[in-house]
Every structure is written in structure tokens, then in C-alpha cells.
Design a protein around this motif. Structure first.
Motif, PDB file in Angstrom:
ATOM      1  N   MET A 181      27.136  31.617 -26.261  1.00 19.74           N
ATOM      2  CA  MET A 181      27.242  32.871 -26.999  1.00 19.74           C
ATOM      3  C   MET A 181      27.332  34.033 -26.009  1.00 19.74           C
ATOM      4  O   MET A 181      28.391  34.385 -25.528  1.00 19.74           O
ATOM      5  CB  MET A 181      26.107  33.021 -28.012  1.00 19.74           C
ATOM      6  CG  MET A 181      24.760  32.524 -27.536  1.00 19.74           C
ATOM      7  SD  MET A 181      23.595  32.067 -28.853  1.00 19.74           S
ATOM      8  CE  MET A 181      23.735  33.387 -30.029  1.00 19.74           C
ATOM      9  N   SER A 182      26.209  34.624 -25.686  1.00 21.29           N
ATOM     10  CA  SER A 182      26.168  35.681 -24.671  1.00 21.29           C
ATOM     11  C   SER A 182      24.725  35.852 -24.236  1.00 21.29           C
ATOM     12  O   SER A 182      23.788  35.517 -24.970  1.00 21.29           O
ATOM     13  CB  SER A 182      26.718  37.002 -25.209  1.00 21.29           C
ATOM     14  OG  SER A 182      25.851  37.533 -26.187  1.00 21.29           O
TER      15      SER A 182
ATOM     16  N   SER B 197      29.419  35.360 -31.500  1.00 25.06           N
ATOM     17  CA  SER B 197      29.115  36.403 -30.508  1.00 25.06           C
ATOM     18  C   SER B 197      29.457  37.791 -31.024  1.00 25.06           C
ATOM     19  O   SER B 197      30.512  38.003 -31.639  1.00 25.06           O
ATOM     20  CB  SER B 197      29.872  36.138 -29.210  1.00 25.06           C
ATOM     21  OG  SER B 197      29.426  34.946 -28.593  1.00 25.06           O
TER      22      SER B 197
ATOM     23  N   ARG C 244      32.066  30.351 -29.801  1.00 31.43           N
ATOM     24  CA  ARG C 244      31.674  31.619 -29.180  1.00 31.43           C
ATOM     25  C   ARG C 244      32.257  32.805 -29.939  1.00 31.43           C
ATOM     26  O   ARG C 244      31.579  33.806 -30.172  1.00 31.43           O
ATOM     27  CB  ARG C 244      32.137  31.639 -27.722  1.00 31.43           C
ATOM     28  CG  ARG C 244      31.661  32.856 -26.943  1.00 31.43           C
ATOM     29  CD  ARG C 244      32.168  32.815 -25.501  1.00 31.43           C
ATOM     30  NE  ARG C 244      31.689  33.963 -24.755  1.00 31.43           N
ATOM     31  CZ  ARG C 244      30.555  33.988 -24.088  1.00 31.43           C
ATOM     32  NH1 ARG C 244      29.775  32.917 -24.060  1.00 31.43           N
ATOM     33  NH2 ARG C 244      30.186  35.080 -23.437  1.00 31.43           N
TER      34      ARG C 244
END
Length: 480
Positions: free
Chosen positions: A106-107, A44, A40
Motif C-alpha cells: 500500500m504505502s 492506496s 495497490r
């Protein structure tokens, strides 16, 4: 041209890349040792950039994201930022779950559902917002834009759609163009296979997606040719164009002087334009694809995933006359040489050369990749002696050369698809032109990267299809 003999070909290898085997491989090692938080952090974007891109795309305005600009605040850019394009309808019943899983890794703002966000909108507004931040002195935005990578979760058609939108960056002088990786969710997935991403969605997709994102973040970069296809036809005829074809103004369509002097062009013409990355084909295989797509649209409950699609496609093939060539009373069952002339330009040659092909050829395929029809290689692996004899060179995805081959009746095609024999080699070319004249045929069938359409033919005037290489190559991430 004559077909290669057994002595002309290398010893056959077992090359049928089973979707089941791909999935089992994914189960054994995909995502085994990748900490979630480490991944992440690697892919990200900082929050202010994610929110800026989201608002710019949502309101279709680069300036809509400027409220998130932070003066005199320094953010560390991610090592390898990634944006994922996915359709919630992809992957059978796994689409919504896959979107949720990607958002966990991730987002939310970096996972774009193609049902709501079109790739051209992201290119225009999302990347435009990053570029505006960079122009205002945001070094994090500048490095994020330069390092950005794209992953497409979908089939070959979806990948081609995203690649064509990213290709607009070349025309606009907005380099670098983000490289693209693939999560294979389609039926054939030949683009995915060609760049090492496999031919199917893994059984253990939760850990498999984590591994895929990590490979996309660090994979090596490769190149892919793309090809512009243009259709010139009588304005009296209309086609129900697929997404891959766009109608163009007649004045924007130019032919060389040799063609403009011809008398079999109508005064009023219609023009269509498109780009393909995998293949273009004419004839029976396109007719089968056309029928299959219409059946799937009318009865979507029949097609719930790649395996069911392949079963239906195989059954549909047997109902279309592919295996019954002797019934030549019907013009639809005759060879393509009744309606078609093919011209090519060879490497380092500016002159058009007509290529003759046997009356038994019922489908002509123009191939850019090694893979066709779910991982098959109809062109085969000719040995150097045969290639020298025919003037061929080794086929690659970035060599600026197309392989052109023919498929005959259904039995021939069946043996080609299980790689017992190769297809009928017709040519290698850097440019092609097909001239159609209807006669007893009122229509033909064509397809481009899996998107088929019915092409009307005119008895009085010719229809032309011309293929030329797009100057700038697409940038791909290797999954190997």
C-alpha cells in the motif's frame, strides 16, 4: 439451572479449529491471483492525503496537515482505501517484516505502528484532517473518508482497543465509522475466528497478507455488540487496572434507585469503566490468565509466539489448583457462590432477577461471541426443544444478548474445551450485575477480553460489577 442432557444437544461436530489447519488453508490459496499493482491502486490513498494524515498525527494537530491541501486540483479517490494498525512486536519474530510487507503493498503512511501511533490519535487527528479537507471542498478526501476501512494486525486485545477508539466517532457524531478487518497475530484470536479471518498467522504470510488486504477491501459488513462494564468498590481498596479499565469520577457513576438505597455501599467509592467485545470472566480461569501474564512479563523469552504461549498456558493451568477442588480448606479453592451473587435482566424485562448457581462452579464466563479459548464453543448448540424449555434464543454476535455459563473443576473444563460436553448454562441476559462480598476471601480474579486483574474484596462492603450494552454496535468486515 440444570445442565442439558445428551438428548438436549445436537450431535457434536468436530469443531476444534486448529491453528495448523488454518495456516495450511492459507498456504493453498491465499493471494494466488492478485496482481500487486492492482491491489495497490485499489487501497492506496493519493499522496496529498497520505502526507496530510501523517503530519496531522505526528504533530497532533488537524491543522498540521493543511499544508498539503490542493486548491482546484481534482484527484480520483481509491476504490477502497485501507489503514492498517499493527504493533512491531506482534506476530513473534515476523512483526517488523510484516510491517515492511504491508508498506510494499500500500504505502508507508497507511501502515501505523501502534508502538508510535495510538488509534485514538489517528481518530482525532488523522480522520479529523480528512474531514477538514472535505469541508474545504476536497471531494477526494470526502469519498476517501466515507469509503475508509481499517485492518488491525494483532490479537483480540489489540482489536478491541482499536474498536473502542473508533467507537468514539459515534459519540462525536462523526459517522460513518470505518469497518474493521483482522490479521490474527494473537494467541486465541476469537474475534478473528468469529468474523472469518482465521485463527492464526499463515505460514506463507507474504502472499497471505495480499489476499487478506483484498478481502478487507471488498468484504461484506457485519455488526458486533459491545458491552460496557462498570466497577463500584470501596475507596479504601485499589486495583492495578489493566489497559481495558479506566478510572472514573464517582459522580459520573450512576446506579438505579434500588442500588443507591442499599446500606452496604460505602460512603466513599472508587469507580472503573471499560468495554469488552468478546468475554468477561470471574474466577479460576481469570486467575490462571493473571499468573500467565505476569510470568510472560517477567520472562518474555518464554513466549515467542502463539504456539509457545499455548503450551506455557496449559502447563500453568495445572499449577493453579484448578484440578484439586476437594482441597477446600483454602478459601481460594471454594466455589464462587461463597462470595458472589448474580443478577440478570432478561429480554423485554426491566426487573433484576437473581440467578442461583451450584457451589461447584469455580469460574463464570459472560460471552458475547461464539468463540472462546482459541475457537471453542462452550455454550454449544442446544436444540430448539431445550432452548424453548430454558427460554433461550439462538446466540449471535449482534443480538444484544450475552450468554452466561459456568466452569467447574479442571476435568469438567477440560471436557468443555475439547467440546465433549457443554459448559454449565446459567442464563442469557441483556444486562448483568455481580455483587461481591469478601468474607474469608481477600481478593478475586477477573479478566476482560484477555486482560486480567486482581480484584480486592472488602468484608464490610460490597463490590459491584455491572454490565450493559453499548448503544452503538461496532462495524466489522467479514473475512469469509
Amino acid at each position: 439451572m440444570e445442565s442439558p442432557t445428551a438428548d438436549d444437544l445436537r450431535p457434536a461436530r468436530v469443531a476444534v479449529r486448529s491453528s495448523l489447519i488454518d495456516s495450511i488453508k492459507a498456504c493453498t490459496f491465499a493471494g494466488a491471483q492478485i496482481p500487486k499493482e492492482q491491489l495497490r491502486s485499489k487501497i492506496s490513498m493519493p499522496q496529498h492525503l497520505r502526507f496530510a494524515i501523517r503530519d496531522a498525527v505526528r504533530y497532533k494537530s488537524v491543522d498540521a496537515g493543511m499544508s498539503h491541501f490542493r486548491h482546484a486540483v481534482v484527484f480520483d479517490p481509491p476504490e477502497s482505501p485501507i489503514v492498517v494498525f499493527i504493533s512491531s512486536k506482534s506476530g513473534g519474530r515476523h512483526g517488523p517484516k510484516l510491517i515492511t510487507r504491508l508498506q510494499e503493498l500500500m504505502s508507508e503512511e497507511q501502515v501505523l505502528d501502534l508502538s508510535h501511533v495510538k488509534p485514538n490519535e489517528f481518530v482525532q487527528y488523522g480522520l479529523g484532517c480528512l474531514e477538514k479537507f472535505a469541508a474545504h471542498g476536497d471531494t477526494c478526501a470526502r469519498e476517501t473518508r466515507e469509503k475508509l476501512r481499517v485492518v488491525v494486525a494483532g490479537g483480540d486485545g489489540t482489536v478491541g482497543w482499536v474498536l473502542s477508539c473508533l467507537g468514539e466517532l459515534h459519540k462525536q457524531g462523526r459517522e460513518p465509522v470505518p469497518p474493521t478487518g483482522i490479521i490474527p497475530l494473537g494467541t486465541g484470536n476469537d474475534l478473528s475466528r468469529s468474523f472469518g479471518w482465521g485463527g492464526s498467522f499463515p505460514f506463507n504470510w507474504k502472499s497471505g497478507i495480499k489476499k487478506t488486504l483484498d478481502r478487507a477491501a471488498s468484504g461484506q459488513i457485519g455488526r458486533l455488540d459491545s458491552w460496557n462494564l462498570r466497577i463500584l468498590m470501596s475507596a479504601r481498596e485499589e486495583i492495578n487496572a489493566p489497559h481495558c479499565l479506566k478510572r472514573q469520577a464517582a459522580e459520573d457513576f450512576s446506579l438505579d434507585q434500588e442500588m443507591e438505597d442499599r446500606r452496604d455501599l460505602p460512603e466513599k467509592v472508587s469507580c472503573y469503566d471499560g468495554v469488552f467485545y468478546n468475554y468477561f470472566s470471574i474466577g479460576m480461569d481469570a486467575q490462571i490468565a493473571y499468573g500467565f501474564h505476569h510470568l510472560r512479563n517477567e520472562k518474555p523469552y518464554l513466549a515467542q509466539g502463539p504456539i509457545s504461549n499455548k503450551i506455557i498456558y496449559s502447563c500453568f493451568t495445572c499449577t493453579q489448583g484448578w484440578f484439586f477442588t476437594p482441597c477446600i480448606a483454602d478459601p481460594g479453592l471454594r466455589g464462587l457462590n461463597n462470595i458472589l451473587r448474580m443478577y440478570i435482566k432478561r429480554v423485554n424485562c426491566s426487573e433484576w432477577e437473581q440467578i442461583h448457581f451450584p457451589s461447584s462452579v469455580r469460574s463464570i464466563v459472560v460471552l458475547n461471541l461464539h468463540n472462546y479459548g482459541s475457537g471453542r464453543n462452550p455454550w454449544g448448540h442446544p436444540n430448539p426443544k431445550y432452548m424453548e424449555k430454558k427460554g433461550f434464543v439462538e446466540a449471535n454476535t449482534d443480538d444484544g444478548i450475552l450468554e452466561v455459563f459456568g466452569l467447574k473443576q479442571g476435568w469438567h473444563t477440560s471436557f468443555v474445551m475439547v467440546e465433549l460436553i457443554t459448559a454449565k448454562h446459567l442464563a442469557q441476559a441483556v444486562g448483568l450485575r455481580f455483587e461481591f462480598r469478601g468474607g474469608d476471601w481477600g481478593k478475586s480474579y477477573m479478566q476482560m477480553d484477555g486482560e486480567p486483574w486482581k480484584q480486592p474484596l472488602n468484608k464490610a462492603y460490597s463490590t459491584f460489577v455491572e454490565i450493559n450494552r453499548v448503544p452503538n454496535q461496532s462495524v466489522m468486515i467479514s473475512g469469509d
